[in-house]
Design a protein around this motif. Structure first.
Motif, PDB file in Angstrom:
ATOM      1  N   VAL A  70       0.814  -0.985  -0.092  1.00 18.13           N
ATOM      2  CA  VAL A  70       0.130   0.157  -0.041  1.00 18.13           C
ATOM      3  C   VAL A  70       0.869   1.263   0.018  1.00 18.13           C
ATOM      4  O   VAL A  70       0.612   2.304  -0.744  1.00 18.13           O
ATOM      5  CB  VAL A  70      -1.124   0.002   1.129  1.00 18.13           C
ATOM      6  N   GLU A  71       1.891   1.354   0.768  1.00 13.71           N
ATOM      7  CA  GLU A  71       2.779   2.623   0.776  1.00 13.71           C
ATOM      8  C   GLU A  71       3.429   2.802  -0.618  1.00 13.71           C
ATOM      9  O   GLU A  71       3.408   3.980  -0.922  1.00 13.71           O
ATOM     10  CB  GLU A  71       3.888   2.295   1.732  1.00 13.71           C
ATOM     11  N   LEU A  72       3.866   1.783  -0.956  1.00 13.95           N
ATOM     12  CA  LEU A  72       4.484   2.161  -2.539  1.00 13.95           C
ATOM     13  C   LEU A  72       3.495   2.384  -3.404  1.00 13.95           C
ATOM     14  O   LEU A  72       3.809   3.481  -4.240  1.00 13.95           O
ATOM     15  CB  LEU A  72       5.180   0.522  -3.102  1.00 13.95           C
ATOM     16  N   LYS A  73       2.345   1.924  -3.450  1.00  8.48           N
ATOM     17  CA  LYS A  73       1.156   2.255  -4.312  1.00  8.48           C
ATOM     18  C   LYS A  73       0.776   3.787  -4.145  1.00  8.48           C
ATOM     19  O   LYS A  73       0.549   4.602  -5.055  1.00  8.48           O
ATOM     20  CB  LYS A  73      -0.086   1.489  -4.100  1.00  8.48           C
ATOM     21  N   THR A  74       0.840   4.168  -2.769  1.00  6.08           N
ATOM     22  CA  THR A  74       0.188   5.558  -2.309  1.00  6.08           C
ATOM     23  C   THR A  74       1.294   6.577  -2.975  1.00  6.08           C
ATOM     24  O   THR A  74       1.025   7.538  -3.385  1.00  6.08           O
ATOM     25  CB  THR A  74      -0.075   5.505  -0.807  1.00  6.08           C
ATOM     26  N   LEU A  75       2.663   6.209  -2.718  1.00 12.93           N
ATOM     27  CA  LEU A  75       3.942   7.200  -3.057  1.00 12.93           C
ATOM     28  C   LEU A  75       3.695   7.368  -4.548  1.00 12.93           C
ATOM     29  O   LEU A  75       3.930   8.189  -5.212  1.00 12.93           O
ATOM     30  CB  LEU A  75       5.061   6.608  -2.382  1.00 12.93           C
ATOM     31  N   ALA A  76       3.395   6.150  -5.387  1.00 13.35           N
ATOM     32  CA  ALA A  76       3.488   6.211  -6.705  1.00 13.35           C
ATOM     33  C   ALA A  76       2.338   6.907  -7.322  1.00 13.35           C
ATOM     34  O   ALA A  76       2.712   7.679  -8.236  1.00 13.35           O
ATOM     35  CB  ALA A  76       3.551   4.616  -7.421  1.00 13.35           C
ATOM     36  N   GLU A  77       1.264   6.811  -6.720  1.00 11.14           N
ATOM     37  CA  GLU A  77       0.033   7.552  -7.187  1.00 11.14           C
ATOM     38  C   GLU A  77       0.277   9.115  -7.214  1.00 11.14           C
ATOM     39  O   GLU A  77      -0.131   9.893  -7.965  1.00 11.14           O
ATOM     40  CB  GLU A  77      -1.073   7.163  -6.494  1.00 11.14           C
TER      41      GLU A  77
ATOM     42  N   PRO B  73       3.836   1.548  -9.476  1.00 11.52           N
ATOM     43  CA  PRO B  73       4.697   1.230  -8.081  1.00 11.52           C
ATOM     44  C   PRO B  73       6.134   0.445  -8.732  1.00 11.52           C
ATOM     45  O   PRO B  73       6.994   0.864  -7.733  1.00 11.52           O
ATOM     46  CB  PRO B  73       3.715   0.400  -7.581  1.00 11.52           C
ATOM     47  N   ALA B  74       6.000  -0.226  -9.746  1.00 14.12           N
ATOM     48  CA  ALA B  74       7.273  -0.639 -10.278  1.00 14.12           C
ATOM     49  C   ALA B  74       7.996   0.343 -10.633  1.00 14.12           C
ATOM     50  O   ALA B  74       9.313   0.122 -10.379  1.00 14.12           O
ATOM     51  CB  ALA B  74       6.934  -1.778 -11.482  1.00 14.12           C
ATOM     52  N   GLN B  75       7.764   1.266 -11.360  1.00 11.47           N
ATOM     53  CA  GLN B  75       8.478   2.419 -11.723  1.00 11.47           C
ATOM     54  C   GLN B  75       9.346   3.013 -10.398  1.00 11.47           C
ATOM     55  O   GLN B  75      10.443   3.482 -10.679  1.00 11.47           O
ATOM     56  CB  GLN B  75       7.963   3.365 -12.616  1.00 11.47           C
ATOM     57  N   LEU B  76       8.512   3.334  -9.350  1.00 10.96           N
ATOM     58  CA  LEU B  76       8.982   4.001  -8.249  1.00 10.96           C
ATOM     59  C   LEU B  76      10.076   3.120  -7.606  1.00 10.96           C
ATOM     60  O   LEU B  76      11.132   3.654  -7.277  1.00 10.96           O
ATOM     61  CB  LEU B  76       7.879   4.472  -7.213  1.00 10.96           C
TER      62      LEU B  76
ATOM     63  N   GLU C  94       7.393  -0.003 -19.230  1.00 10.03           N
ATOM     64  CA  GLU C  94       7.143   0.377 -18.014  1.00 10.03           C
ATOM     65  C   GLU C  94       8.570   0.589 -17.176  1.00 10.03           C
ATOM     66  O   GLU C  94       8.910   1.664 -16.706  1.00 10.03           O
ATOM     67  CB  GLU C  94       6.121  -0.394 -17.083  1.00 10.03           C
ATOM     68  N   ASN C  95       9.098  -0.523 -17.339  1.00 10.41           N
ATOM     69  CA  ASN C  95      10.694  -0.462 -16.735  1.00 10.41           C
ATOM     70  C   ASN C  95      11.577   0.445 -17.012  1.00 10.41           C
ATOM     71  O   ASN C  95      12.322   1.072 -16.546  1.00 10.41           O
ATOM     72  CB  ASN C  95      11.517  -1.974 -16.915  1.00 10.41           C
ATOM     73  N   ALA C  96      11.609   0.572 -18.679  1.00  7.71           N
ATOM     74  CA  ALA C  96      12.441   1.743 -19.384  1.00  7.71           C
ATOM     75  C   ALA C  96      12.288   2.939 -18.902  1.00  7.71           C
ATOM     76  O   ALA C  96      12.948   3.989 -18.797  1.00  7.71           O
ATOM     77  CB  ALA C  96      12.314   1.557 -20.796  1.00  7.71           C
ATOM     78  N   ALA C  97      10.663   3.318 -18.729  1.00  3.84           N
ATOM     79  CA  ALA C  97      10.463   4.586 -18.294  1.00  3.84           C
ATOM     80  C   ALA C  97      11.189   5.060 -16.765  1.00  3.84           C
ATOM     81  O   ALA C  97      11.126   6.089 -16.505  1.00  3.84           O
ATOM     82  CB  ALA C  97       8.932   4.755 -18.268  1.00  3.84           C
ATOM     83  N   ALA C  98      11.177   4.124 -16.171  1.00  5.81           N
ATOM     84  CA  ALA C  98      11.665   4.151 -14.622  1.00  5.81           C
ATOM     85  C   ALA C  98      13.254   5.026 -14.752  1.00  5.81           C
ATOM     86  O   ALA C  98      13.694   5.751 -13.634  1.00  5.81           O
ATOM     87  CB  ALA C  98      12.025   3.093 -13.811  1.00  5.81           C
ATOM     88  N   LEU C  99      13.858   4.753 -15.923  1.00  2.90           N
ATOM     89  CA  LEU C  99      15.022   5.489 -16.081  1.00  2.90           C
ATOM     90  C   LEU C  99      15.085   7.017 -15.957  1.00  2.90           C
ATOM     91  O   LEU C  99      16.064   7.668 -15.787  1.00  2.90           O
ATOM     92  CB  LEU C  99      15.615   5.044 -17.314  1.00  2.90           C
ATOM     93  N   THR C 100      13.970   7.580 -16.294  1.00  2.00           N
ATOM     94  CA  THR C 100      13.624   8.835 -16.590  1.00  2.00           C
ATOM     95  C   THR C 100      13.172   9.803 -15.343  1.00  2.00           C
ATOM     96  O   THR C 100      13.078  10.689 -15.293  1.00  2.00           O
ATOM     97  CB  THR C 100      12.651   9.213 -17.659  1.00  2.00           C
ATOM     98  N   ILE C 101      12.706   8.561 -14.453  1.00  2.00           N
ATOM     99  CA  ILE C 101      12.296   9.241 -13.218  1.00  2.00           C
ATOM    100  C   ILE C 101      13.507   9.943 -12.251  1.00  2.00           C
ATOM    101  O   ILE C 101      14.328   9.128 -11.765  1.00  2.00           O
ATOM    102  CB  ILE C 101      11.660   8.294 -12.412  1.00  2.00           C
ATOM    103  N   LYS C 102      13.239  11.120 -11.927  1.00  2.00           N
ATOM    104  CA  LYS C 102      14.162  11.872 -10.891  1.00  2.00           C
ATOM    105  C   LYS C 102      13.591  11.905  -9.698  1.00  2.00           C
ATOM    106  O   LYS C 102      12.515  12.549  -9.431  1.00  2.00           O
ATOM    107  CB  LYS C 102      14.692  13.110 -11.272  1.00  2.00           C
ATOM    108  N   LEU C 103      14.102  11.153  -8.520  1.00  2.00           N
ATOM    109  CA  LEU C 103      13.633  11.209  -7.282  1.00  2.00           C
ATOM    110  C   LEU C 103      13.954  12.465  -6.399  1.00  2.00           C
ATOM    111  O   LEU C 103      15.017  12.663  -6.505  1.00  2.00           O
ATOM    112  CB  LEU C 103      13.739   9.895  -6.490  1.00  2.00           C
ATOM    113  N   THR C 104      13.195  13.069  -5.899  1.00  2.00           N
ATOM    114  CA  THR C 104      13.475  14.347  -4.962  1.00  2.00           C
ATOM    115  C   THR C 104      13.900  13.829  -3.598  1.00  2.00           C
ATOM    116  O   THR C 104      13.574  12.602  -2.904  1.00  2.00           O
ATOM    117  CB  THR C 104      12.178  15.242  -4.875  1.00  2.00           C
ATOM    118  N   ARG C 105      14.235  14.782  -2.837  1.00  2.00           N
ATOM    119  CA  ARG C 105      14.816  14.400  -1.107  1.00  2.00           C
ATOM    120  C   ARG C 105      13.332  14.060  -0.619  1.00  2.00           C
ATOM    121  O   ARG C 105      13.248  13.108   0.064  1.00  2.00           O
ATOM    122  CB  ARG C 105      15.243  15.661  -0.617  1.00  2.00           C
ATOM    123  N   ASP C 106      12.198  14.695  -0.920  1.00  2.00           N
ATOM    124  CA  ASP C 106      10.978  14.486  -0.142  1.00  2.00           C
ATOM    125  C   ASP C 106      10.595  12.914  -0.657  1.00  2.00           C
ATOM    126  O   ASP C 106      10.171  12.182   0.177  1.00  2.00           O
ATOM    127  CB  ASP C 106       9.908  15.253  -0.747  1.00  2.00           C
ATOM    128  N   ASP C 107      10.750  12.602  -1.903  1.00  2.00           N
ATOM    129  CA  ASP C 107      10.643  11.220  -2.378  1.00  2.00           C
ATOM    130  C   ASP C 107      11.174  10.111  -1.652  1.00  2.00           C
ATOM    131  O   ASP C 107      10.876   9.221  -1.077  1.00  2.00           O
ATOM    132  CB  ASP C 107      10.838  11.019  -4.024  1.00  2.00           C
TER     133      ASP C 107
END
Length: 128
Positions: free
Chosen positions: A54-61, A67-70, A95-108
């Motif tokens: 649930v935690e992963l789903k919530t943060l991804a949303e 959730p997989a990308q996160l 979906e997996n390849a798109a994870a390469l473009t995600i930049k996580l913030t300090r808050d994330d």
């Protein structure tokens, strides 16, 4: 073959490393980084078990991603970690390849640490 190469082979498949299994962060991951030995996250979404958390789903949303990308983005954010996700279908590959473009913030990263706390001390490594 050098000593480090031997160690890399020995550790590459041994430890589980994903958001739910962070035990290597206490000792092994820092040692590997200091010696230049990469870690391979063999099953980065815990054989799909991570996707139901649930935690992963919530943060991804909140980020508008899956959730997989996160989970993959979190691993890709780390120095010295190689990620090998399974892609049984073309849509999984995209979906997996798109994870390469995600930049996580300090808050994330802080939110992920709260949801999936890193180890406070050395503990036995978990295996899948």
């Amino acid at each position: 073959m050098t000593a480090n190469t031997t160690v890399a082979i020995a550790f590459a498949h041994a430890p589980g490393h994903d958001l739910a299994h962070r035990g290597i962060e206490a000792v092994l991951l820092p040692w590997c980084r200091s010696t230049g030995v990469p870690i391979m996250a063999y099953s980065p979404i815990e054989q799909a078990r991570m996707l139901g958390k649930v935690e992963l789903k919530t943060l991804a949303e909140k980020r508008g991603i899956t959730p997989a990308q996160l989970a993959l983005a979190w691993l890709l954010h780390q120095d010295g970690v190689i990620v090998i996700p399974k892609a049984g279908r073309l849509d999984h590959l995209r979906e997996n390849a798109a994870a390469l473009t995600i930049k996580l913030t300090r808050d994330d990263l802080a939110a992920l640490d709260r949801a999936f706390p890193p180890p406070k001390k050395k503990k036995p490594l978990e295996m899948l």
